[in-house]
Write a protein that holds these residues in place. Structure first.
Motif, PDB file in Angstrom:
ATOM      1  N   LEU A 315       0.852  -1.247   0.041  1.00 16.01           N
ATOM      2  CA  LEU A 315      -0.025   0.036   0.008  1.00 16.01           C
ATOM      3  C   LEU A 315       0.920   1.237   0.039  1.00 16.01           C
ATOM      4  CD1 LEU A 315      -2.754  -0.985   2.702  1.00 16.01           C
ATOM      5  CD2 LEU A 315      -3.046  -1.004   0.366  1.00 16.01           C
ATOM      6  N   SER A 316       2.116   1.312   0.657  1.00 13.80           N
ATOM      7  CA  SER A 316       3.089   2.333   0.655  1.00 13.80           C
ATOM      8  C   SER A 316       3.348   2.748  -0.741  1.00 13.80           C
ATOM      9  CB  SER A 316       4.118   2.074   1.789  1.00 13.80           C
ATOM     10  OG  SER A 316       3.579   1.980   2.977  1.00 13.80           O
ATOM     11  N   VAL A 317       4.004   1.530  -1.259  1.00 10.40           N
ATOM     12  CA  VAL A 317       4.279   1.792  -2.666  1.00 10.40           C
ATOM     13  C   VAL A 317       3.539   2.555  -3.566  1.00 10.40           C
ATOM     14  CG1 VAL A 317       5.171   0.738  -4.745  1.00 10.40           C
ATOM     15  CG2 VAL A 317       6.089   0.056  -2.440  1.00 10.40           C
ATOM     16  N   LYS A 318       1.947   1.771  -3.563  1.00  9.14           N
ATOM     17  CA  LYS A 318       0.855   2.286  -4.484  1.00  9.14           C
ATOM     18  C   LYS A 318       0.745   3.720  -4.103  1.00  9.14           C
ATOM     19  CE  LYS A 318      -1.807  -1.860  -5.116  1.00  9.14           C
ATOM     20  NZ  LYS A 318      -3.037  -2.572  -5.174  1.00  9.14           N
ATOM     21  N   TRP A 319       0.702   4.097  -2.798  1.00 11.59           N
ATOM     22  CA  TRP A 319       0.684   5.508  -2.381  1.00 11.59           C
ATOM     23  C   TRP A 319       1.446   6.525  -2.900  1.00 11.59           C
ATOM     24  CZ3 TRP A 319       2.676   8.707   1.544  1.00 11.59           C
ATOM     25  CH2 TRP A 319       2.066   9.894   1.966  1.00 11.59           C
ATOM     26  N   MET A 320       2.969   6.123  -2.929  1.00  9.67           N
ATOM     27  CA  MET A 320       4.102   6.975  -3.353  1.00  9.67           C
ATOM     28  C   MET A 320       3.717   7.109  -4.918  1.00  9.67           C
ATOM     29  SD  MET A 320       6.995   5.285  -1.203  1.00  9.67           S
ATOM     30  CE  MET A 320       8.251   6.147  -1.969  1.00  9.67           C
ATOM     31  N   ILE A 321       3.105   5.972  -5.777  1.00  9.05           N
ATOM     32  CA  ILE A 321       3.195   6.212  -6.960  1.00  9.05           C
ATOM     33  C   ILE A 321       1.808   7.046  -7.429  1.00  9.05           C
ATOM     34  CG2 ILE A 321       2.406   4.755  -9.257  1.00  9.05           C
ATOM     35  CD1 ILE A 321       3.988   2.658  -7.884  1.00  9.05           C
ATOM     36  N   LYS A 322       1.129   7.157  -6.631  1.00  7.07           N
ATOM     37  CA  LYS A 322      -0.144   8.014  -6.733  1.00  7.07           C
ATOM     38  C   LYS A 322       0.201   9.449  -6.348  1.00  7.07           C
ATOM     39  CE  LYS A 322      -5.027   8.550  -5.219  1.00  7.07           C
ATOM     40  NZ  LYS A 322      -5.973   8.120  -4.375  1.00  7.07           N
ATOM     41  N   ILE A 323       1.011   9.567  -5.211  1.00  4.57           N
ATOM     42  CA  ILE A 323       1.578  11.011  -5.172  1.00  4.57           C
ATOM     43  C   ILE A 323       2.512  11.497  -6.002  1.00  4.57           C
ATOM     44  CG2 ILE A 323       2.824  12.236  -3.540  1.00  4.57           C
ATOM     45  CD1 ILE A 323       0.099  11.818  -2.431  1.00  4.57           C
ATOM     46  N   ARG A 324       3.405  10.638  -6.615  1.00  5.07           N
ATOM     47  CA  ARG A 324       4.248  10.967  -7.634  1.00  5.07           C
ATOM     48  C   ARG A 324       3.533  11.409  -9.017  1.00  5.07           C
ATOM     49  NH1 ARG A 324       8.994  13.522  -8.559  1.00  5.07           N
ATOM     50  NH2 ARG A 324       9.986  12.818 -10.590  1.00  5.07           N
ATOM     51  N   ARG A 325       2.472  10.722  -9.411  1.00  2.00           N
ATOM     52  CA  ARG A 325       1.620  11.295 -10.342  1.00  2.00           C
ATOM     53  C   ARG A 325       1.092  12.568 -10.273  1.00  2.00           C
ATOM     54  NH1 ARG A 325      -1.790   6.020 -12.181  1.00  2.00           N
ATOM     55  NH2 ARG A 325      -2.681   7.640 -13.621  1.00  2.00           N
ATOM     56  N   ARG A 326       0.467  12.651  -9.182  1.00  2.00           N
ATOM     57  CA  ARG A 326      -0.227  13.909  -8.929  1.00  2.00           C
ATOM     58  C   ARG A 326       0.696  15.171  -8.893  1.00  2.00           C
ATOM     59  NH1 ARG A 326      -4.302  12.644  -3.654  1.00  2.00           N
ATOM     60  NH2 ARG A 326      -5.831  11.325  -4.745  1.00  2.00           N
ATOM     61  N   HIS A 327       2.013  14.985  -8.253  1.00  6.35           N
ATOM     62  CA  HIS A 327       2.964  15.725  -8.508  1.00  6.35           C
ATOM     63  C   HIS A 327       3.065  16.335  -9.712  1.00  6.35           C
ATOM     64  CE1 HIS A 327       6.429  18.313  -7.351  1.00  6.35           C
ATOM     65  NE2 HIS A 327       7.367  17.590  -8.049  1.00  6.35           N
ATOM     66  N   LEU A 328       3.482  15.170 -10.821  1.00  6.27           N
ATOM     67  CA  LEU A 328       3.755  15.381 -12.209  1.00  6.27           C
ATOM     68  C   LEU A 328       2.554  16.283 -12.891  1.00  6.27           C
ATOM     69  CD1 LEU A 328       5.550  11.964 -13.029  1.00  6.27           C
ATOM     70  CD2 LEU A 328       6.546  14.283 -12.524  1.00  6.27           C
ATOM     71  N   LYS A 329       1.599  15.664 -12.663  1.00  2.39           N
ATOM     72  CA  LYS A 329       0.416  16.219 -13.173  1.00  2.39           C
ATOM     73  C   LYS A 329       0.343  17.904 -12.630  1.00  2.39           C
ATOM     74  CE  LYS A 329      -4.734  15.989 -13.564  1.00  2.39           C
ATOM     75  NZ  LYS A 329      -5.764  15.049 -13.177  1.00  2.39           N
ATOM     76  N   ARG A 330       0.436  18.296 -11.803  1.00  5.89           N
ATOM     77  CA  ARG A 330       0.398  19.518 -11.044  1.00  5.89           C
ATOM     78  C   ARG A 330       1.544  20.288 -11.802  1.00  5.89           C
ATOM     79  NH1 ARG A 330      -0.754  18.471  -4.540  1.00  5.89           N
ATOM     80  NH2 ARG A 330      -3.062  18.010  -4.888  1.00  5.89           N
ATOM     81  N   THR A 331       2.786  19.836 -11.897  1.00  4.87           N
ATOM     82  CA  THR A 331       3.807  20.504 -12.421  1.00  4.87           C
ATOM     83  C   THR A 331       3.505  20.726 -13.875  1.00  4.87           C
ATOM     84  OG1 THR A 331       5.313  19.208 -10.970  1.00  4.87           O
ATOM     85  CG2 THR A 331       6.399  20.408 -12.902  1.00  4.87           C
ATOM     86  N   ARG A 332       3.162  19.998 -14.615  1.00  4.92           N
ATOM     87  CA  ARG A 332       2.551  20.148 -16.089  1.00  4.92           C
ATOM     88  C   ARG A 332       1.656  21.401 -15.929  1.00  4.92           C
ATOM     89  NH1 ARG A 332       2.817  14.223 -16.499  1.00  4.92           N
ATOM     90  NH2 ARG A 332       0.497  14.329 -16.148  1.00  4.92           N
ATOM     91  N   GLN A 333       0.605  21.354 -15.194  1.00  2.00           N
ATOM     92  CA  GLN A 333      -0.319  22.455 -15.271  1.00  2.00           C
ATOM     93  C   GLN A 333       0.145  23.867 -15.213  1.00  2.00           C
ATOM     94  OE1 GLN A 333      -3.281  21.436 -12.415  1.00  2.00           O
ATOM     95  NE2 GLN A 333      -4.113  19.641 -13.564  1.00  2.00           N
ATOM     96  N   VAL A 334       1.219  23.886 -14.179  1.00  3.82           N
ATOM     97  CA  VAL A 334       1.756  25.189 -13.897  1.00  3.82           C
ATOM     98  C   VAL A 334       2.627  25.393 -14.969  1.00  3.82           C
ATOM     99  CG1 VAL A 334       3.375  26.266 -12.387  1.00  3.82           C
ATOM    100  CG2 VAL A 334       1.788  24.929 -11.264  1.00  3.82           C
ATOM    101  N   THR A 335       3.207  24.580 -15.731  1.00  5.05           N
ATOM    102  CA  THR A 335       4.216  24.926 -16.836  1.00  5.05           C
ATOM    103  C   THR A 335       3.397  25.249 -17.876  1.00  5.05           C
ATOM    104  OG1 THR A 335       5.738  23.230 -15.837  1.00  5.05           O
ATOM    105  CG2 THR A 335       6.084  24.039 -18.185  1.00  5.05           C
ATOM    106  N   ASN A 336       2.119  24.593 -18.192  1.00  3.27           N
ATOM    107  CA  ASN A 336       1.667  25.013 -19.276  1.00  3.27           C
ATOM    108  C   ASN A 336       0.793  26.415 -19.144  1.00  3.27           C
ATOM    109  OD1 ASN A 336       1.926  22.845 -20.549  1.00  3.27           O
ATOM    110  ND2 ASN A 336       0.393  21.639 -19.696  1.00  3.27           N
ATOM    111  N   HIS A 337       0.352  26.704 -17.814  1.00  2.00           N
ATOM    112  CA  HIS A 337      -0.124  28.102 -17.560  1.00  2.00           C
ATOM    113  C   HIS A 337       0.807  29.072 -17.753  1.00  2.00           C
ATOM    114  CE1 HIS A 337      -2.506  30.916 -15.519  1.00  2.00           C
ATOM    115  NE2 HIS A 337      -1.527  31.349 -14.495  1.00  2.00           N
ATOM    116  N   ILE A 338       2.192  28.781 -17.189  1.00  2.00           N
ATOM    117  CA  ILE A 338       3.075  29.924 -17.428  1.00  2.00           C
ATOM    118  C   ILE A 338       3.516  30.120 -18.849  1.00  2.00           C
ATOM    119  CG2 ILE A 338       5.771  30.509 -16.874  1.00  2.00           C
ATOM    120  CD1 ILE A 338       5.225  28.987 -14.155  1.00  2.00           C
ATOM    121  N   SER A 339       3.316  29.044 -19.389  1.00  2.00           N
ATOM    122  CA  SER A 339       3.673  29.280 -20.933  1.00  2.00           C
ATOM    123  C   SER A 339       2.773  29.898 -21.734  1.00  2.00           C
ATOM    124  CB  SER A 339       4.140  27.873 -21.463  1.00  2.00           C
ATOM    125  OG  SER A 339       3.020  26.952 -21.553  1.00  2.00           O
TER     126      SER A 339
END
Length: 339
Positions: A315-339
């Protein structure tokens, strides 16, 4: 799990692009103030996510350590159980009885003669009236001849007497022997004890019975000119195959006899007393201290902890993967907004 997520992302690139386009459109339609174009909100989110990831990794390592300890405990438990099976512990128990099974006392008097034999109670032996003269023989006795079990050539003569039974009344057996002459510098009479006089009486082959007793039990001596007091105790030993062996332990005390006869001759007088030491039968047996049910319960608990730890790690590995995907998604959102 990480490889499955990577494969899932690589198999659906079009869906990811469509999501990015939608996010770009949504973000482009929103007008943010100039102060909000900085990196304060993404950095805070990143720091929280990083702390969560670090905390998850620490927990994962802790549970892996616990799993290693559990595996070591399993190994140690099994090793201790096998060691205890190889080295049993001797257990001694005492059983109190009011009556013993009357033992057999086998005497080898040689040229000596039995003068008297009596049962007395409460540890009281009255004075002898006519020492050295034949008296009453109130004991149950049997005489038997058999061949020596060690040589099979020499004939042996044994006088078998029934021993005391009532331990509460302190029953004792008092015997007197007489030896007129001897060709040795000292005089003594051999005797041995066996567990049951009744077994000897009911045995169809008494000679074989006595040969087996002489092979199994130790013999002792009592000397002439003394009163020998023998206090017996019974020890039963249980073997690994379930059989039971019986042996006697005895405490012997010797008291000098003062010959008060008017004409003491060159003959020798023997006096011996047999009595039970205490009403406790000592039982000795080997026991295995390792309890298989305790070991099974301990192993079940350890394996349950292992499964719970493995489940938490998953469950910890799954949760870490989920958090990582959310972080990447938010990073792309911020990058696209700035661009």
């Amino acid at each position: 799990q990480l490889s499955e997520d990577v494969e899932r992302v690589s198999e659906n690139p079009t869906e990811e692009r469509e999501r990015d386009m939608e996010v770009h459109e949504d973000s482009s339609s929103v007008i943010l103030p100039d102060g909000e174009l900085g990196t304060t909100t993404p950095s805070l989110r990143f720091s929280k996510t990083c702390l969560k990831n670090v905390f998850s990794v620490i927990l994962l390592f802790i549970y892996l350590l616990l799993m290693a300890v559990a595996v070591f405990l399993v190994y140690q438990t099994i090793s201790d159980f096998r060691e205890k099976l190889k080295h049993p512990v001797m257990s001694v128990t005492y059983k109190e009885v009011s009556l013993y099974d009357a033992p057999g006392i086998a005497f080898y008097p040689g040229k000596a003669q039995l003068l008297s034999c009596k049962h007395h109670y409460y540890d009281h032996i009255p004075p002898l009236v006519n020492p050295g003269q034949p008296g009453d023989i109130e004991c149950t006795t049997q005489r038997i001849n058999y061949t020596d079990p060690f040589t099979n050539e020499t004939m042996k003569y044994a006088l078998v007497v029934q021993g005391p039974r009532d331990v509460k009344k302190r029953e004792l057996v008092f015997l007197q022997f007489h030896l007129n002459e001897t060709d040795q510098d000292f005089s003594a009479i051999d005797y041995l004890l066996f567990s049951s006089f009744q077994e000897f009486v009911s045995s169809p082959e008494k000679a074989k019975f006595m040969k087996d007793c002489e092979s199994s039990y130790s013999s002792w001596k009592f000397s002439g000119g003394f009163r020998t007091w023998v206090k017996m105790s019974l020890v039963k030993t249980k073997e690994e195959d379930g059989s039971e062996t019986v042996e006697f332990k005895q405490e012997t005390s010797v008291v000098n006899y003062i010959d008060q006869r008017t004409k003491p001759g060159s003959d020798q007088l023997f006096f011996v007393v047999f009595e039970w030491k205490d009403p406790f039968i000592q039982t000795v047996q080997d026991i295995i201290t390792a309890n298989p049910w305790n070991m099974i319960a301990l192993l079940c608990g350890i394996f349950l902890a292992l499964f719970k730890a493995a489940d938490f790690a998953k469950l910890s590995v799954k949760w870490m993967i989920k958090i990582r995907r959310r972080h990447l998604k938010r990073t792309r959102q911020v990058t696209n907004h700035i661009s």
